[in-house]
Design an enzyme around this catalytic site. Structure first.
Site, PDB file in Angstrom:
ATOM      1  N   THR A  37       0.915  -1.205   0.053  1.00  0.00           N
ATOM      2  CA  THR A  37       0.155   0.209  -0.098  1.00  0.00           C
ATOM      3  C   THR A  37       0.865   1.233  -0.015  1.00  0.00           C
ATOM      4  O   THR A  37       0.483   2.285  -0.232  1.00  0.00           O
ATOM      5  CB  THR A  37      -0.824   0.248   1.226  1.00  0.00           C
ATOM      6  OG1 THR A  37      -0.133  -0.138   2.347  1.00  0.00           O
ATOM      7  CG2 THR A  37      -2.090  -1.319   1.238  1.00  0.00           C
ATOM      8  N   ASP A  38       1.967   1.196   0.310  1.00  0.00           N
ATOM      9  CA  ASP A  38       2.714   2.335   0.644  1.00  0.00           C
ATOM     10  C   ASP A  38       3.377   3.156  -0.593  1.00  0.00           C
ATOM     11  O   ASP A  38       3.189   4.434  -0.754  1.00  0.00           O
ATOM     12  CB  ASP A  38       4.092   2.376   1.323  1.00  0.00           C
ATOM     13  CG  ASP A  38       5.145   1.297   0.734  1.00  0.00           C
ATOM     14  OD1 ASP A  38       4.686   0.499   0.016  1.00  0.00           O
ATOM     15  OD2 ASP A  38       6.368   0.980   1.450  1.00  0.00           O
ATOM     16  N   ALA A 125      14.740 -11.946   4.895  1.00  0.00           N
ATOM     17  CA  ALA A 125      13.549 -12.435   5.575  1.00  0.00           C
ATOM     18  C   ALA A 125      12.400 -11.441   5.441  1.00  0.00           C
ATOM     19  O   ALA A 125      11.398 -11.630   5.920  1.00  0.00           O
ATOM     20  CB  ALA A 125      13.890 -12.446   6.907  1.00  0.00           C
ATOM     21  N   GLY A 126      12.345 -10.232   4.657  1.00  0.00           N
ATOM     22  CA  GLY A 126      11.424  -9.534   4.476  1.00  0.00           C
ATOM     23  C   GLY A 126      11.293  -8.721   5.805  1.00  0.00           C
ATOM     24  O   GLY A 126      10.113  -8.016   6.067  1.00  0.00           O
ATOM     25  N   LEU A 127      12.264  -8.445   6.335  1.00  0.00           N
ATOM     26  CA  LEU A 127      12.372  -7.591   7.958  1.00  0.00           C
ATOM     27  C   LEU A 127      13.016  -6.349   7.636  1.00  0.00           C
ATOM     28  O   LEU A 127      13.394  -5.729   8.810  1.00  0.00           O
ATOM     29  CB  LEU A 127      12.598  -8.625   8.930  1.00  0.00           C
ATOM     30  CG  LEU A 127      12.076  -9.779   9.014  1.00  0.00           C
ATOM     31  CD1 LEU A 127      12.767 -10.590  10.212  1.00  0.00           C
ATOM     32  CD2 LEU A 127      10.707  -9.488   9.591  1.00  0.00           C
ATOM     33  N   SER A 128      13.387  -5.913   6.477  1.00  0.00           N
ATOM     34  CA  SER A 128      14.025  -4.564   6.206  1.00  0.00           C
ATOM     35  C   SER A 128      15.396  -4.496   6.565  1.00  0.00           C
ATOM     36  O   SER A 128      15.747  -3.477   7.116  1.00  0.00           O
ATOM     37  CB  SER A 128      13.033  -3.710   6.653  1.00  0.00           C
ATOM     38  OG  SER A 128      11.761  -3.588   6.252  1.00  0.00           O
ATOM     39  N   SER A 129      16.300  -5.395   6.423  1.00  0.00           N
ATOM     40  CA  SER A 129      17.475  -5.182   6.791  1.00  0.00           C
ATOM     41  C   SER A 129      18.423  -4.221   5.970  1.00  0.00           C
ATOM     42  O   SER A 129      19.015  -3.357   6.295  1.00  0.00           O
ATOM     43  CB  SER A 129      18.404  -6.822   6.391  1.00  0.00           C
ATOM     44  OG  SER A 129      18.256  -7.017   5.158  1.00  0.00           O
ATOM     45  N   ASP A 174       9.361   0.944   4.747  1.00  0.00           N
ATOM     46  CA  ASP A 174      10.560   0.475   5.639  1.00  0.00           C
ATOM     47  C   ASP A 174      11.340   1.288   6.501  1.00  0.00           C
ATOM     48  O   ASP A 174      11.809   1.265   7.582  1.00  0.00           O
ATOM     49  CB  ASP A 174      11.433  -0.579   4.625  1.00  0.00           C
ATOM     50  CG  ASP A 174      10.428  -1.563   4.253  1.00  0.00           C
ATOM     51  OD1 ASP A 174       9.374  -1.936   4.465  1.00  0.00           O
ATOM     52  OD2 ASP A 174      11.100  -2.335   3.198  1.00  0.00           O
TER      53      ASP A 174
END
Length: 389
Positions: A37-38, A125-129, A174
């Site tokens: 959505t962003d 991992a989709g965790l915004s590293s 992110d």
């Protein structure tokens, strides 16, 4: 100084010959609801993780940028700040180098730096590293060079670095999450005007836990799938005569989908529009439930979000679907994939008393399916980017 800070200081000193001027940290994030959505000017609701990228940094005045990561094999990457060009590769170093480029492009006098990076944010991992690397670099340089930028300003510049320098057409969620989240809260972010509200998210007080399940399936958003979906959303908005999908009210979604079909829109465009407008509505539903103190009722909304990501956006994968199906069957309140998809992580909202049972069920399901063992850990809403030393 903690042992971790001392170790990073010692590592920097050995590498560059003098102690750093400071150490900064920026977290990874997990997104509670509001996916893809962003870049449509929509709503998102991330929270910062305790996992961070940390940077030991000192200024240079000779135009040289020296970058090193304790997490990546190889020596120091040496670049010239006045010779940084987008899309020239640089591997992992493109993220911090891109921030230097974006700062200088915006007119800020960054004359070089020595940077040593280390991160506990799981990669792929989709965790915004990557956002954590960008934001921590920006915050350090902002402090050292006295640039006077707000955390939101830094997030926007970090997004520009990823879009224009690295070449990934991500939205701003992110970077805003890494820069602006606060401990104990989820961040309700309006990506149209960057309006934000810190929403209390104390799961322990409700006897709940939010688990992150890292499938350890790697994904790369630069492979075109993300860009294709972004282009499809933009095409949907164009056909509807609006600037972005944010402008389409949920109440008008059905009629809009009929118009798209009548205009000969590709069926994928119809699906993408349905997902984005639906997920904006789901963010608002979750906000209302949290404000009312009814956190448990958010569980089914998370699961509905996963169904949309799986069926309309088609960015899930068998491992993510297995997490959601298994967790819900084992008694979770709700679950969904989080992040860009095609691997990465899922989140599971669960009663604290059920957390071990649900975790065990997911691990057993992965073993039975012949998948590798996923990583499972609680998502504790943590602080955003900050100076440590």
């Amino acid at each position: 100084m903690t042992d971790d800070h001392a170790e990073l200081t010692a590592s920097f000193t050995e590498l560059y010959g003098s102690a750093p001027e400071g150490i900064w940290a920026a977290p990874g994030r997990v997104n509670l609801i509001g996916e893809y959505t962003d870049f449509n000017d929509g709503f998102v609701m991330p929270l910062a993780l305790p996992h961070t990228a940390r940077a030991a940094v000192s200024r240079r005045t000779d135009g040289e940028l020296r970058l090193h990561s304790t997490d990546v094999p190889g020596g120091v990457v040496r670049l010239r700040v006045d010779e940084l060009d987008p899309h020239e590769g640089h591997g992992w170093a493109a993220y911090p180098a891109g921030v230097v480029w974006a700062l200088r492009e915006a007119g800020h006098q960054v004359t070089g730096a020595d940077i040593q990076l280390t991160s506990t944010v799981p990669t792929g991992a989709g965790l915004s590293s990557s956002a954590a690397l960008e934001v921590v670099t920006g915050l350090a340089l902002n402090d050292l060079f006295g640039l006077g930028l707000s955390h939101a300003d830094l997030a926007v510049l970090a997004q520009r670095a990823e879009n224009a320098f690295v070449g990934v057409p991500c939205g701003v969620m992110d970077q805003m999450a890494s820069a602006c989240c606060t401990e104990g809260h989820a961040l309700h972010l309006d990506t149209r005007d960057l309006g934000r509200r810190q929403v209390p998210f104390d799961l322990a007080a409700h006897g709940l836990r939010l688990l992150v399940v890292d499938t350890r399936v790697k994904h790369a958003l630069g492979d075109g799938a993300y860009a294709e979906r972004r282009a499809g959303c933009e095409e949907g908005a164009r056909l509807l005569g609006i600037r972005t999908l944010r402008e389409l009210p949920y109440e008008e979604l059905g009629a809009a989908l009929d118009r798209l079909a009548g205009a000969g829109a590709d069926e994928s465009v119809v699906r993408y529009v349905r997902h984005v407008v639906g997920d904006n509505q789901r963010v608002e539903q979750v906000i209302a439930l949290l404000d009312a103190g009814d956190v448990r009722a958010a569980g089914p909304v998370l699961t509905a979000g996963h169904v949309s990501l799986r069926d309309d956006l088609r960015v899930s994968c068998p491992e993510l679907d297995l997490v959601v199906e298994t967790a819900n069957a084992a008694g979770a309140l709700g679950a969904r994939m989080t992040g860009g998809g095609f691997g990465g992580s899922a989140i599971v909202l669960v009663e604290e008393a059920q957390a071990d049972t649900v975790t065990k069920s997911v691990l057993e399901a992965f073993t039975s399916a012949g998948y590798g063992t996923p990583g499972v850990f609680p998502a504790v809403p943590s602080a955003g980017a900050r100076r440590l030393v």
